[in-house]
Design an enzyme around this catalytic site. Structure first.
Site, PDB file in Angstrom:
ATOM      1  N   HIS A 198      -4.193  -0.604   6.111  1.00 32.28           N
ATOM      2  CA  HIS A 198      -2.737   0.317   6.384  1.00 32.28           C
ATOM      3  C   HIS A 198      -1.672   0.296   7.941  1.00 32.28           C
ATOM      4  CE1 HIS A 198      -3.925   2.695   2.724  1.00 32.28           C
ATOM      5  NE2 HIS A 198      -4.148   1.691   2.219  1.00 32.28           N
ATOM      6  N   ASN A 203      -6.459  -3.839  -5.067  1.00 32.90           N
ATOM      7  CA  ASN A 203      -8.020  -3.497  -5.212  1.00 32.90           C
ATOM      8  C   ASN A 203      -7.586  -2.434  -6.031  1.00 32.90           C
ATOM      9  OD1 ASN A 203      -7.342  -3.173  -2.618  1.00 32.90           O
ATOM     10  ND2 ASN A 203      -9.157  -1.404  -2.485  1.00 32.90           N
ATOM     11  N   TYR A 211      -1.414   4.901  -5.896  1.00 36.53           N
ATOM     12  CA  TYR A 211      -2.341   5.677  -5.518  1.00 36.53           C
ATOM     13  C   TYR A 211      -3.050   6.465  -6.710  1.00 36.53           C
ATOM     14  CZ  TYR A 211      -2.792   2.305  -1.491  1.00 36.53           C
ATOM     15  OH  TYR A 211      -3.537   1.770  -0.482  1.00 36.53           O
ATOM     16  N   HIS A 246      -3.184  -9.210  -1.383  1.00 30.38           N
ATOM     17  CA  HIS A 246      -3.343  -8.549  -0.870  1.00 30.38           C
ATOM     18  C   HIS A 246      -4.191  -8.426  -0.016  1.00 30.38           C
ATOM     19  CE1 HIS A 246      -3.798  -4.055  -0.787  1.00 30.38           C
ATOM     20  NE2 HIS A 246      -5.319  -3.753  -1.413  1.00 30.38           N
ATOM     21  N   HIS A 255     -10.721  -2.426   7.839  1.00 28.17           N
ATOM     22  CA  HIS A 255     -11.057  -3.192   7.085  1.00 28.17           C
ATOM     23  C   HIS A 255     -11.604  -4.896   7.267  1.00 28.17           C
ATOM     24  CE1 HIS A 255     -10.609  -0.892   2.733  1.00 28.17           C
ATOM     25  NE2 HIS A 255      -9.181  -0.794   2.889  1.00 28.17           N
ATOM     26  N   ASP A 266       0.939  -1.522   0.119  1.00 34.33           N
ATOM     27  CA  ASP A 266      -0.068  -0.243   0.123  1.00 34.33           C
ATOM     28  C   ASP A 266       0.645   1.129  -0.184  1.00 34.33           C
ATOM     29  OD1 ASP A 266      -1.345  -2.673   1.895  1.00 34.33           O
ATOM     30  OD2 ASP A 266      -2.616  -1.798   0.908  1.00 34.33           O
TER      31      ASP A 266
END
Ligand SMILES: *[C@@H]1O[C@H](CO)[C@@H](O)[C@H](O)[C@H]1NC(C)=O
Length: 312
Positions: free
Chosen positions: A251, A121, A86, A214, A223, A50
């Site tokens: 994260h 994702n 990102y 991931h 999440h 990430d």
């Protein structure tokens, strides 16, 4: 060094803070890379997830520390748990974000090793196939990114699993557009991924087995658990005596133990933006959670795995 479920957790001191962690249907053959170990069969690598934000949100600071630790441990390669760019992956293979968020950030000598990356994702929200393209490997030879594959070494086999297509909510998302080229029909695709993984695990003869994706199977962060992976992936990991499952997505840095097997779940998704402030510590098995930026190192010999989390 305390032996813990067959895995030695080593303490580490960094920037004055202790982050010890302490821490059948048709056969599908996944592409397999062979990576040499050091002469004595040992191996070390860093795990980061990430991250790609053109150096922002402390990505550059984390990269700098990775360089230092990478040098100390003489790492053999780097593992990326996805969400490489990102906010919406790459726009195509000529997107400058590749250079700005990868090549120009991870500049340390010790990080000029092979990177083994999976898609997250956010990567699927852009041109997912661009990240798999050989053009990027020409720009920066460290970059092989595939959807699902195996890295075979003398001491450990690493199995990389493309987890985004498992997550149902992305297929019903009015909010974001995903690049599902090569993924439809979803059920066939995910079945093939699992068949490929099972076949590779069945054939594996190394002392250690690590699976990387991931999405978390278990996470105490924002999440939380990924229910599709708990239902479909976890039983396979238990059957084939997988030692570690490593992921990003949340994260944070986390260590959670499975309640039914020796599997240890390690989250390393703290490569840039962090500090979400959303954690559920009062659940079973959680032994470590760090909400800020950082990464993880893995050192392996035939008899031990040492895992260290580094935070800033
Ligand atoms: C970057 O790291 C420092 C600590 O080293 C922290 O105080 C700061 O909040 C971080 N910045 C961001 C954007 O997360």
């Amino acid at each position: 060094m305390a032996v813990y479920s067959g895995i030695s957790m080593v303490l580490c001191l960094w920037v004055g803070v202790v982050f010890g962690v302490c821490l059948a249907s048709a056969i599908v053959e996944l592409p397999t890379f062979h990576h040499p170990t050091k002469g004595d069969g040992s191996l070390s690598f860093l795990v980061i997830g990430d991250w790609g934000r053109k150096g922002d949100y402390n990505q550059s600071q984390v990269a700098f520390q990775m360089g230092e630790i990478g040098d100390q441990l003489a790492i053999d390669f780097v593992v990326s748990t996805g969400d490489n760019f990102y906010d919406n992956g790459l726009t195509g293979e000529h997107d400058d974000a590749f250079t700005e968020s990868f090549t120009d950030v991870y500049t340390a000598e010790s990080l000029q090793k092979q990177w083994y990356s999976v898609l997250g994702n956010h990567d699927y929200r852009g041109d997912a196939e661009a990240q798999l393209s050989s053009h990027l490997r020409k720009l920066d030879s460290r970059w092989p990114c595939l959807r699902s594959f195996v890295v075979n070494t003398e001491t450990v086999d690493l199995f990389f699993v493309d987890t985004t297509p498992f997550v149902e909510e992305y297929f019903n998302s009015p909010e974001h557009v995903y690049d599902w080229r090569g993924v439809f029909p979803q059920q066939t695709y995910t079945k093939n991924v699992l068949n490929g993984l099972e076949y590779a695990l069945m054939k594996s003869t190394t002392k250690w087995r690590i699976v990387i994706g991931h999405h978390a199977i278990r996470s105490a962060g924002h999440h939380g658990d990924t229910k599709e992976l708990v239902e479909r992936l976890l039983p396979i990991l238990r059957t084939y005596n997988v030692d570690l499952y490593m992921n990003g997505h949340d994260h944070s840095l986390e260590h959670i133990s499975d309640d039914e097997s020796p599997i240890q779940f390690m989250t390393s998704g703290a490569g840039s933006k962090a500090w979400r402030g959303d954690v559920t510590m009062d659940r079973k098995g959680v032994s470590f959670f760090y909400d800020g930026q950082g990464f993880m190192s893995v050192q392996l010999v035939e008899t031990d795995i040492g895992i260290v989390f580094y935070g800033c």
